[in-house]
Design a protein around this motif. Structure first.
Motif, PDB file in Angstrom:
ATOM      1  N   PHE A   1       0.841  -1.190   0.000  1.00  0.00           N
ATOM      2  CA  PHE A   1       0.000   0.000   0.000  1.00  0.00           C
ATOM      3  C   PHE A   1       0.882   1.248   0.000  1.00  0.00           C
ATOM      4  N   LYS A   2       0.446   2.265  -0.744  1.00  0.00           N
ATOM      5  CA  LYS A   2       1.204   3.511  -0.792  1.00  0.00           C
ATOM      6  C   LYS A   2       0.297   4.688  -0.452  1.00  0.00           C
ATOM      7  N   SER A   3       0.750   5.520   0.482  1.00  0.00           N
ATOM      8  CA  SER A   3       0.015   6.740   0.839  1.00  0.00           C
ATOM      9  C   SER A   3       0.737   7.940   0.233  1.00  0.00           C
ATOM     10  N   GLU A   4       0.000   8.722  -0.541  1.00  0.00           N
ATOM     11  CA  GLU A   4       0.588   9.873  -1.222  1.00  0.00           C
ATOM     12  C   GLU A   4      -0.030  11.199  -0.792  1.00  0.00           C
ATOM     13  N   THR A   5      -1.225  11.154  -0.260  1.00  0.00           N
ATOM     14  CA  THR A   5      -1.912  12.387   0.135  1.00  0.00           C
ATOM     15  C   THR A   5      -2.129  12.396   1.647  1.00  0.00           C
ATOM     16  N   LYS A   6      -2.094  13.586   2.221  1.00  0.00           N
ATOM     17  CA  LYS A   6      -2.304  13.762   3.657  1.00  0.00           C
ATOM     18  C   LYS A   6      -3.488  14.697   3.881  1.00  0.00           C
ATOM     19  N   ASP A   7      -4.201  14.449   4.973  1.00  0.00           N
ATOM     20  CA  ASP A   7      -5.308  15.319   5.379  1.00  0.00           C
ATOM     21  C   ASP A   7      -4.954  16.004   6.694  1.00  0.00           C
ATOM     22  N   PHE A   8      -5.642  17.095   6.978  1.00  0.00           N
ATOM     23  CA  PHE A   8      -5.462  17.786   8.250  1.00  0.00           C
ATOM     24  C   PHE A   8      -6.602  17.426   9.202  1.00  0.00           C
ATOM     25  N   TYR A   9      -6.246  17.207  10.458  1.00  0.00           N
ATOM     26  CA  TYR A   9      -7.219  16.825  11.479  1.00  0.00           C
ATOM     27  C   TYR A   9      -7.129  17.786  12.655  1.00  0.00           C
ATOM     28  N   LEU A  10      -8.286  18.088  13.226  1.00  0.00           N
ATOM     29  CA  LEU A  10      -8.308  18.909  14.433  1.00  0.00           C
ATOM     30  C   LEU A  10      -8.014  18.033  15.643  1.00  0.00           C
ATOM     31  N   ASN A  11      -7.182  18.549  16.536  1.00  0.00           N
ATOM     32  CA  ASN A  11      -6.837  17.831  17.753  1.00  0.00           C
ATOM     33  C   ASN A  11      -7.262  18.685  18.955  1.00  0.00           C
ATOM     34  N   ILE A  12      -8.176  18.156  19.744  1.00  0.00           N
ATOM     35  CA  ILE A  12      -8.695  18.874  20.914  1.00  0.00           C
ATOM     36  C   ILE A  12      -8.072  18.272  22.179  1.00  0.00           C
ATOM     37  N   LYS A  13      -7.416  19.123  22.962  1.00  0.00           N
ATOM     38  CA  LYS A  13      -6.748  18.640  24.172  1.00  0.00           C
ATOM     39  C   LYS A  13      -7.123  19.529  25.354  1.00  0.00           C
ATOM     40  N   GLU A  14      -7.586  18.865  26.420  1.00  0.00           N
ATOM     41  CA  GLU A  14      -7.985  19.616  27.617  1.00  0.00           C
ATOM     42  C   GLU A  14      -6.742  20.020  28.402  1.00  0.00           C
ATOM     43  N   HIS A  15      -6.741  21.293  28.871  1.00  0.00           N
ATOM     44  CA  HIS A  15      -5.596  21.794  29.623  1.00  0.00           C
ATOM     45  C   HIS A  15      -6.078  22.783  30.688  1.00  0.00           C
ATOM     46  N   GLN A  16      -6.048  22.333  31.943  1.00  0.00           N
ATOM     47  CA  GLN A  16      -6.417  23.167  33.098  1.00  0.00           C
ATOM     48  C   GLN A  16      -7.783  23.832  32.922  1.00  0.00           C
ATOM     49  N   GLY A  17      -8.760  23.014  32.619  1.00  0.00           N
ATOM     50  CA  GLY A  17     -10.134  23.487  32.536  1.00  0.00           C
ATOM     51  C   GLY A  17     -10.521  24.119  31.223  1.00  0.00           C
ATOM     52  N   SER A  18      -9.580  24.288  30.294  1.00  0.00           N
ATOM     53  CA  SER A  18      -9.889  24.831  28.972  1.00  0.00           C
ATOM     54  C   SER A  18      -9.432  23.830  27.913  1.00  0.00           C
ATOM     55  N   PHE A  19      -9.715  24.143  26.697  1.00  0.00           N
ATOM     56  CA  PHE A  19      -9.385  23.216  25.614  1.00  0.00           C
ATOM     57  C   PHE A  19      -8.479  23.899  24.593  1.00  0.00           C
ATOM     58  N   ASP A  20      -7.383  23.217  24.290  1.00  0.00           N
ATOM     59  CA  ASP A  20      -6.474  23.693  23.251  1.00  0.00           C
ATOM     60  C   ASP A  20      -6.854  23.030  21.925  1.00  0.00           C
ATOM     61  N   VAL A  21      -6.962  23.834  20.892  1.00  0.00           N
ATOM     62  CA  VAL A  21      -7.314  23.322  19.565  1.00  0.00           C
ATOM     63  C   VAL A  21      -6.103  23.477  18.653  1.00  0.00           C
ATOM     64  N   SER A  22      -5.660  22.365  18.101  1.00  0.00           N
ATOM     65  CA  SER A  22      -4.523  22.383  17.185  1.00  0.00           C
ATOM     66  C   SER A  22      -4.854  21.549  15.952  1.00  0.00           C
ATOM     67  N   CYS A  23      -3.965  21.608  15.015  1.00  0.00           N
ATOM     68  CA  CYS A  23      -4.188  20.897  13.754  1.00  0.00           C
ATOM     69  C   CYS A  23      -3.012  19.959  13.505  1.00  0.00           C
ATOM     70  N   LYS A  24      -3.329  18.715  13.126  1.00  0.00           N
ATOM     71  CA  LYS A  24      -2.289  17.736  12.824  1.00  0.00           C
ATOM     72  C   LYS A  24      -2.488  17.195  11.418  1.00  0.00           C
ATOM     73  N   LYS A  25      -1.374  16.906  10.784  1.00  0.00           N
ATOM     74  CA  LYS A  25      -1.408  16.344   9.443  1.00  0.00           C
ATOM     75  C   LYS A  25      -1.232  14.837   9.536  1.00  0.00           C
ATOM     76  N   GLY A  26      -2.118  14.098   8.875  1.00  0.00           N
ATOM     77  CA  GLY A  26      -2.018  12.651   8.958  1.00  0.00           C
ATOM     78  C   GLY A  26      -2.679  11.966   7.776  1.00  0.00           C
ATOM     79  N   ILE A  27      -2.813  10.664   7.874  1.00  0.00           N
ATOM     80  CA  ILE A  27      -3.350   9.843   6.799  1.00  0.00           C
ATOM     81  C   ILE A  27      -4.797   9.494   7.112  1.00  0.00           C
TER      82      ILE A  27
END
Length: 339
Positions: A131-157
């Motif tokens: 199998f070969k992966s050639e394209t990547k998508d972006f995903y939102l990553n939600i992480k709780e931190h001291q009562g609030s939520f950090d929103v970041s973006c990760k690139k993956g398959i």
């Protein structure tokens, strides 16, 4: 019938293959990759298997000697000696790199997996997946931190989008040799199928039946002097023949599909002029599954200039008997009269 519900990935190697013509790198691993847990393996299996339709099966080929087909030899060696998996996976990656010269080929990860407990046509066997992966998508990553939520973006398959893949089943066991492929790209000259794998379609009932309908559609697309109603009649008659018969006979089929002798001569001439006799060959068993799949893709309608569409069910054969075509001289427009 192919079932992966009990399949287990015994070994997995990940390499990176670039475009050789662009001097992109080839990165080879010397060790197997670790799958951290069962959940991860489940997502990997979904990524590897879910894009395959298993409608068309292939076999390895070569112009002179099958032993000169690289993928045939590398996969055979793995099946016979699983302890050579990493070495042969590197050979597979090197071979892919050598044929990756088309300007549109993208750099990507190459996954090679040794899989057991696959069930195909009632037999349990092993398989090699490439199998070969050639394209990547972006995903939102939600992480709780001291009562609030950090929103970041990760690139993956995206595990639901396999770019290229093939499954090779162990042809030294009870089942015949079978290879299945996935290739979503339309811009790299089919190098995955033709240059890398070097496979040809297995002539079975499904392939032969699909070939008949594909040739019929191509014939109609080239028949500019044929009325739309006649084209739909031809296609409907073709489907009706395949649905009502167990075996295909070309002359019988042509006489059933064509509404008159002129169309029949034109169809037979098209077959001869384009050297398509091999697509029909001798009598063969008709695959009802292929007919069902093809019916879903047939566009049996007449689209008017006014954007009105007349849909005609495939069960209607003599379309010209219920739809009359004409020309209104006053309005200077063509018309269809439906009975």
């Amino acid at each position: 019938m192919i079932d992966f519900s009990n399949a287990k990935i015994l070994d997995l190697a990940v390499h990176v293959v670039g475009n050789k013509s662009k001097d992109e790198e080839l990165v080879l691993t010397d060790t197997s990759s670790t799958i951290s847990n069962d959940v991860t393996e489940q997502y990997i299996k979904e990524y590897f298997f879910s894009s395959f339709s298993f409608e068309l099966s292939y076999q390895f080929s070569h112009e002179t000697n099958l032993s000169l087909n690289e993928l045939y030899m590398y996969s055979s060696t793995i099946f016979q000696s699983p302890n050579t998996f990493i070495e042969q996976s590197k050979n597979i990656a090197k071979h892919l790199y050598e044929v990756s010269t088309h300007p549109n080929i993208k750099r990507g990860e190459l996954y090679i997996a040794f899989i057991n407990d696959c069930t195909i046509d009632g037999y349990e066997t092993n398989a090699i997946g490439i199998f070969k992966s050639e394209t990547k998508d972006f995903y939102l990553n939600i992480k709780e931190h001291q009562g609030s939520f950090d929103v970041s973006c990760k690139k993956g398959i995206n595990t639901k989008k396999l770019d290229k893949g093939c499954l090779i089943f162990d042809f030294k066991r009870k089942i015949p040799e079978k290879v299945y492929i996935v290739d979503t790209s339309r811009n790299d000259a089919l190098y995955w199928k033709n240059d890398f794998l070097r496979v040809t379609e297995i002539e079975d009932a499904y392939t032969n039946t699909s070939n008949v309908l594909n040739v019929c559609k191509k014939f109609l697309s080239k028949s500019s002097d044929m009325e739309k109603t006649s084209k739909i009649s031809f296609l409907n008659n073709s489907v009706q023949y395949l649905e009502s018969h167990d075996n295909f006979e070309f002359d019988d089929f042509a006489n059933h599909a064509c509404e008159n002798e002129n169309h029949c001569r034109a169809f037979k001439s098209y077959i001869q002029d384009n050297d398509l006799e091999f697509k029909f060959g001798d009598s063969f068993e008709i695959s009802k599954q292929a007919v069902t799949e093809a019916k879903k893709k047939i566009r049996n309608f007449i689209k008017l200039d006014s954007d009105i569409e007349i849909k005609i069910p495939s069960k209607i054969s003599a379309v010209e008997e219920i739809i009359e075509q004409g020309y209104d001289a006053k309005k200077k427009m063509r018309y269809y009269k439906i009975y």
